[in-house]
Design a protein around this motif. Structure first.
Motif, PDB file in Angstrom:
ATOM      1  N   UNK A 115      16.769   1.365   6.626  1.00 49.38           N
ATOM      2  CA  UNK A 115      16.980   2.464   7.576  1.00 49.38           C
ATOM      3  C   UNK A 115      15.881   3.513   7.453  1.00 49.38           C
ATOM      4  N   UNK A 116      15.444   3.784   6.240  1.00 47.69           N
ATOM      5  CA  UNK A 116      14.352   4.748   6.043  1.00 47.69           C
ATOM      6  C   UNK A 116      13.066   4.232   6.677  1.00 47.69           C
ATOM      7  N   UNK A 117      12.784   2.953   6.499  1.00 48.61           N
ATOM      8  CA  UNK A 117      11.566   2.387   7.092  1.00 48.61           C
ATOM      9  C   UNK A 117      11.635   2.430   8.618  1.00 48.61           C
ATOM     10  N   UNK A 118      12.816   2.167   9.153  1.00 51.07           N
ATOM     11  CA  UNK A 118      12.976   2.209  10.613  1.00 51.07           C
ATOM     12  C   UNK A 118      12.751   3.620  11.149  1.00 51.07           C
ATOM     13  N   UNK A 119      13.208   4.625  10.425  1.00 53.00           N
ATOM     14  CA  UNK A 119      12.996   6.012  10.860  1.00 53.00           C
ATOM     15  C   UNK A 119      11.511   6.346  10.884  1.00 53.00           C
ATOM     16  N   UNK A 120      10.769   5.858   9.875  1.00 56.14           N
ATOM     17  CA  UNK A 120       9.322   6.093   9.860  1.00 56.14           C
ATOM     18  C   UNK A 120       8.636   5.373  11.016  1.00 56.14           C
ATOM     19  N   UNK A 121       9.015   4.113  11.225  1.00 62.03           N
ATOM     20  CA  UNK A 121       8.393   3.309  12.282  1.00 62.03           C
ATOM     21  C   UNK A 121       8.567   3.947  13.646  1.00 62.03           C
ATOM     22  N   UNK A 122       9.669   4.650  13.836  1.00 66.63           N
ATOM     23  CA  UNK A 122       9.934   5.295  15.127  1.00 66.63           C
ATOM     24  C   UNK A 122       9.085   6.539  15.340  1.00 66.63           C
ATOM     25  N   UNK A 123       8.417   7.027  14.283  1.00 68.16           N
ATOM     26  CA  UNK A 123       7.665   8.274  14.385  1.00 68.16           C
ATOM     27  C   UNK A 123       6.162   8.073  14.517  1.00 68.16           C
ATOM     28  N   UNK A 124       5.690   6.822  14.453  1.00 61.62           N
ATOM     29  CA  UNK A 124       4.249   6.590  14.418  1.00 61.62           C
ATOM     30  C   UNK A 124       3.813   5.687  15.562  1.00 61.62           C
ATOM     31  N   UNK A 125       2.511   5.722  15.837  1.00 65.28           N
ATOM     32  CA  UNK A 125       1.940   4.881  16.890  1.00 65.28           C
ATOM     33  C   UNK A 125       0.939   3.872  16.339  1.00 65.28           C
ATOM     34  N   UNK A 126       0.820   3.837  15.008  1.00 62.46           N
ATOM     35  CA  UNK A 126      -0.079   2.895  14.345  1.00 62.46           C
ATOM     36  C   UNK A 126       0.608   2.364  13.088  1.00 62.46           C
ATOM     37  N   UNK A 127       0.119   1.285  12.503  1.00 60.02           N
ATOM     38  CA  UNK A 127       0.755   0.709  11.315  1.00 60.02           C
ATOM     39  C   UNK A 127       0.743   1.663  10.121  1.00 60.02           C
ATOM     40  N   UNK A 128       1.756   1.520   9.283  1.00 60.20           N
ATOM     41  CA  UNK A 128       1.829   2.222   8.005  1.00 60.20           C
ATOM     42  C   UNK A 128       1.523   1.209   6.906  1.00 60.20           C
ATOM     43  N   UNK A 129       0.571   1.539   6.044  1.00 59.70           N
ATOM     44  CA  UNK A 129       0.179   0.639   4.958  1.00 59.70           C
ATOM     45  C   UNK A 129       0.274   1.400   3.646  1.00 59.70           C
ATOM     46  N   UNK A 130       1.128   0.915   2.748  1.00 57.30           N
ATOM     47  CA  UNK A 130       1.311   1.542   1.445  1.00 57.30           C
ATOM     48  C   UNK A 130       1.170   0.500   0.348  1.00 57.30           C
ATOM     49  N   UNK A 131       0.663   0.940  -0.780  1.00 58.73           N
ATOM     50  CA  UNK A 131       0.520   0.066  -1.942  1.00 58.73           C
ATOM     51  C   UNK A 131       1.294   0.652  -3.115  1.00 58.73           C
ATOM     52  N   UNK A 132       2.077  -0.187  -3.773  1.00 59.97           N
ATOM     53  CA  UNK A 132       2.737   0.257  -4.988  1.00 59.97           C
ATOM     54  C   UNK A 132       1.748   0.329  -6.132  1.00 59.97           C
ATOM     55  N   UNK A 133       2.196   0.892  -7.250  1.00 66.80           N
ATOM     56  CA  UNK A 133       1.347   0.921  -8.430  1.00 66.80           C
ATOM     57  C   UNK A 133       1.241  -0.473  -9.042  1.00 66.80           C
ATOM     58  N   UNK A 134       0.232  -0.661  -9.850  1.00 65.46           N
ATOM     59  CA  UNK A 134      -0.085  -1.997 -10.346  1.00 65.46           C
ATOM     60  C   UNK A 134       0.375  -2.249 -11.766  1.00 65.46           C
ATOM     61  N   UNK A 135       0.760  -1.188 -12.487  1.00 68.85           N
ATOM     62  CA  UNK A 135       1.073  -1.343 -13.903  1.00 68.85           C
ATOM     63  C   UNK A 135      -0.140  -1.201 -14.779  1.00 68.85           C
ATOM     64  N   UNK A 136      -1.308  -0.992 -14.182  1.00 66.10           N
ATOM     65  CA  UNK A 136      -2.536  -0.825 -14.966  1.00 66.10           C
ATOM     66  C   UNK A 136      -3.127   0.568 -14.771  1.00 66.10           C
TER      67      UNK A 136
END
Length: 493
Positions: free
Chosen positions: A48-69
């Motif tokens: 649901x949180x991702x859907x709320x974000x998707x409804x607010x933008x006109x371009x892709x959202x790209x996020x990276x998690x941390x790597x552990x390093x």
């Protein structure tokens, strides 16, 4: 009240060294272990949180998690980047996320999935050291993660390049300006988007130095910041988040009660902190919300004192600011105790002024008020005016000058969760109320801090179970002293 320290990143000084370290990581036991959350919210909440974000933008959202390093300390325990975790509930290393805008069908001729979670490939050798990790090839991975599409991280680069050909921009978390203290990780994500690459270790952003010399040009695209939109979501806590916070607060209350019962001259500050951490851990806390603060005597006047080296002396006042974390959510509670179990007259005077200021501010909490320093809606001003109009220092001057920090802040996945100090409070926010007075000349610091949920009509004091009244505190301390005396007598018999 202390902020979590920024994660430190240590990189090799040359491409050759970086490559060697990278290759060694393939065969050696990784240093970071994934932190096991005690619990998490249902997958539907993160979706649901991702859907709320998707409804607010006109371009892709790209996020990276941390790597552990990002950190090489032997004591480091992996903990996911907060925004990534808030949107995915995924607390393992090396993941990526793409969310397409909700109205993307016209721009997306491939009819691709509108959100994709990318996971590292299966690595049985590493799992022998650090335990099982999720991968895109796991049976039932979609149901487990809550994503209809889960792919290997190695495919993310091609996806980014294709999206850059279709959309004029990409949303990500842009780094803060340096003077505002951004995480190094945030800059690395931006660099990766501008310079995507392939590599045997997966092309994670922290390995930027390894591939700079490859001089691969990235698709030219405009980067936009998604931080504001995520922050707006994080300010209002879901029922599940409130439950996690309440659990962290309950553990913290238990530890503060134990500190009251054990407090006495002759202990070291670190002994009090150690007992409190033990109470948290035995109750199911994965970690501390922040480094414990136990400051006795002159150390009570240092807001973020964490050396914990002083022997507590008779007559000291002791500020204890310690908070547990549960399922990633941090409590933040402070109490101030007399070391010998009885407030001296001056200590009691200052304590009651701080308590009065806190009571005045808490009583005024309701939607529409704010934590701003000034203004007609300012809770801080209410607390400051109370302190500045009650009591004097040794020179006959008002005490407002010794109230040197803000009244409170949001708490959540970070003990200083995102929030606008001058923005209006809204139902579902959880904030601290923590006035304080710090008079170095008198070796006298007092802070009282509680965690409060903003409701539709006012507030709920989540840490209410922990006494604030000085007489109640002295009573608990006296009971602790009596129990110690009884135990000592049994030992002598």
């Amino acid at each position: 009240m202390r902020s979590r320290p920024a994660r430190s990143s240590k990189f090799a000084s040359s491409a050759v060294l970086s490559i060697l370290f990278g290759l060694a990581a393939c065969f050696a036991a990784p240093r970071a272990h994934a932190q096991e959350r005690r619990d998490r919210e249902p997958n539907s909440v993160y979706a649901e949180r991702r859907a709320k974000l998707a409804a607010q933008v006109d371009c892709p959202i790209i996020l990276l998690g941390l790597t552990g390093r990002e950190e090489f300390s032997q004591t480091y325990v992996f903990e996911q980047e907060e925004n990534f975790y808030y949107l995915t509930g995924h607390n393992e290393e090396g993941a990526g996320l793409i969310i397409l805008p909700a109205k993307s069908s016209g721009n997306d001729p491939s009819n691709a999935a509108h959100e994709i979670l990318y996971l590292p490939p299966k690595n049985p050798q590493k799992e022998k050291w650090n335990g099982m990790r999720m991968s895109a090839s796991d049976p039932g991975i979609e149901a487990r993660t809550g994503f209809a599409t889960v792919k290997p991280f190695g495919e993310m680069r091609a996806a980014v390049e294709n999206l850059a050909k279709t959309y004029p921009c990409i949303y990500t978390i842009l780094p803060y300006e340096k003077e505002l203290g951004g995480y190094p990780h945030e800059k690395e994500v931006v660099d990766w988007l501008q310079h995507p690459y392939e590599k045997e270790l997966g092309g994670y952003p922290h390995e930027k130095e390894v591939v700079d010399w490859l001089q691969q040009a990235a698709p030219q695209t405009t980067l936009k910041d998604i931080r504001v939109q995520i922050t707006a979501l994080r300010r209002i806590k879901s029922p599940g988040e409130i439950a996690f916070l309440q659990r962290a607060i309950d553990l913290t209350v238990d530890s503060h009660l134990e500190a009251m019962r054990m407090m006495r001259p002759g202990l070291h500050e670190y002994e009090v902190a150690a007992k409190m951490v033990e109470v948290h851990a035995m109750g199911g806390s994965e970690a501390e919300g922040y480094a414990p603060i136990v400051g006795a005597g002159p150390n009570s006047t240092a807001l973020h004192y964490d050396r914990l080296s002083r022997k507590i002396e008779d007559g000291d006042i002791v500020v204890i600011d310690v908070g547990a974390q549960y399922s990633g959510y941090s409590a933040d509670i402070t109490r101030t105790l007399p070391a010998n179990g009885k407030f001296a007259l001056r200590q009691l005077e200052i304590y009651n002024i701080v308590l009065g200021a806190q009571n005045a501010a808490i009583a005024a909490i309701k939607p529409g008020m704010d934590l701003c320093q000034k203004g007609s809606k300012s809770l801080h001003k209410i607390s400051y005016d109370y302190i500045n109009s009650h009591g004097k220092d040794l020179h006959g001057k008002s005490l407002g000058q010794y109230y040197i920090h803000g009244l409170g802040h949001n708490i959540g996945l970070n003990v200083h969760d995102p929030g606008e100090y001058c923005g209006p409070l809204e139902p579902g926010m959880v904030v601290t109320m923590e006035p304080g007075i710090y008079i170095l000349e008198e070796n006298l610091g007092v802070r009282i801090e509680d965690d409060v949920l903003v409701t539709q009509t006012g507030y709920k004091l989540l840490s209410e179970r922990l006494p604030r009244d000085p007489a109640e505190i002295e009573k608990i301390m006296a009971q602790g002293a009596a129990q110690r005396a009884k135990a000592a007598k049994r030992g002598d018999d």
